[in-house]
Design an enzyme around this catalytic site. Structure first.
Site, PDB file in Angstrom:
ATOM      1  N   LYS A 176     -14.070 -28.733  19.885  1.00  0.00           N
ATOM      2  CA  LYS A 176     -14.294 -29.637  21.023  1.00  0.00           C
ATOM      3  C   LYS A 176     -13.051 -29.722  21.904  1.00  0.00           C
ATOM      4  CE  LYS A 176     -16.144 -32.565  23.796  1.00  0.00           C
ATOM      5  NZ  LYS A 176     -16.683 -33.888  23.488  1.00  0.00           N
ATOM      6  N   LYS A 244      -7.787 -38.568  27.858  1.00  0.00           N
ATOM      7  CA  LYS A 244      -7.573 -38.716  26.415  1.00  0.00           C
ATOM      8  C   LYS A 244      -7.782 -37.393  25.702  1.00  0.00           C
ATOM      9  CE  LYS A 244     -10.926 -39.709  23.942  1.00  0.00           C
ATOM     10  NZ  LYS A 244     -11.930 -38.996  23.120  1.00  0.00           N
TER      11      LYS A 244
END
Length: 298
Positions: A176, A244
């Site tokens: 990811k 983030k």
């Protein structure tokens, strides 16, 4: 056979439609989140609201978390203020699937902490954005034991069309991180191309038709084209969250000893968008950063 009872924790932009897709697929879903109106939405779709993590998970066969970041996942797993979390209240042999995007190290630490409780863990972050969550066409990248992945496969297939076991605990989150690096690169390239085409006076729709039909085509261009053309960025996946995620990419790259020159630049550009007040906008708002650098009013 009856489908497993699912406790779903986190009903945000992605979590709500994902939980609803499970309900449509026949899964009994008990949900918990901090916003009461989202619990009302879940109830209207046939789910069962819970008043706490404990209430949500204590009778569940599968617990799914879909939360903003590492801190929230850790808090829900371990509990805060002595309330206890998933690991304390879940039954032994419960399958705990974290579908949030967190650091690979957080995923491996969670699996290690869960083992003494008899709780099995998969890290299974997703890609596809809000549209993919609504349509049930997400890509699911899973890390953990193969047997646990096989058990979760029917559930994953109710949420996505590309479902892959990537390796041991943390592997899903590593993939990811690479995904978020590539998506940010596509977004920035599209943003720069759009600003360039506009400044040159080219018919933007015609240009994007051609680009979308050749080697420059991408899912990012297809999904975000309207955002770029209209200069409209309602949050599907917020700049704050991609900021983030790029922090995860750069930290993981440092830990593995590799150099990501473009990744560092993308992290800086995303941080700049956030600093300029665009954190709550969709990550296609990278366009606004290119416009600012080019002296174009945003």
């Amino acid at each position: 056979m009856a489908l497993p009872h699912v406790a779903w924790i986190g009903l945000g932009v992605m979590g709500s439609p994902m939980a609803e897709n499970l309900i449509r697929a026949g899964y009994p879903v008990t949900g918990y989140t901090l916003e009461a109106h989202k619990l009302d939405r879940l109830a209207a779709r046939g789910g069962t609201p819970a008043a706490s993590v404990r209430e949500a998970v204590q009778r569940a066969d599968v617990v799914v978390t879909m939360l903003p970041a590492d801190a929230q996942v850790t808090a829900v797993a371990h509990g805060t203020d002595g309330t206890g979390g998933v690991l304390e209240h879940a039954r032994p042999r419960t399958l705990f699937i974290d579908m949030s995007t967190v650091a690979p190290a957080t995923a491996t630490a969670l699996a290690k902490a869960a083992a003494p409780h008899g709780v099995r863990v998969l890290d299974a972050p997703v890609s596809g954005g809000e549209a993919g969550a609504v349509e049930g066409t997400l890509s699911v990248m899973a890390g953990g034991d193969r047997a646990d992945f096989e058990e979760a496969l029917p559930l994953f297939r109710a949420l996505g069309t590309t479902v892959v076991h990537c390796g041991p605990h943390g592997a899903g989150q590593t993939v990811k991180a690479a995904n978020q690096l590539m998506v940010a690169a596509h977004l920035q390239a599209c943003a720069e191309a759009v600003v360039f085409l506009r400044a040159a006076g080219v018919d933007l729709d015609a240009a994007l038709d051609v680009l979308g039909g050749g080697l420059a085509a991408s899912a990012v261009l297809a999904r975000k084209r309207d955002n770029f053309v209209r200069r409209h960025h309602p949050p599907g996946f917020r700049v704050d969250l991609h900021h983030k995620d790029l922090g995860i990419v750069t930290a993981a790259a440092r830990e593995t000893g590799v150099v990501l020159p473009l990744g560092g630049l993308l992290a800086t550009l995303m941080a700049a968008a956030r600093a300029q007040g665009d954190g709550g906008l969709d990550h296609s708002a990278l366009l606004r950063g290119v416009e600012r650098l080019s002296g174009v009013a945003t």
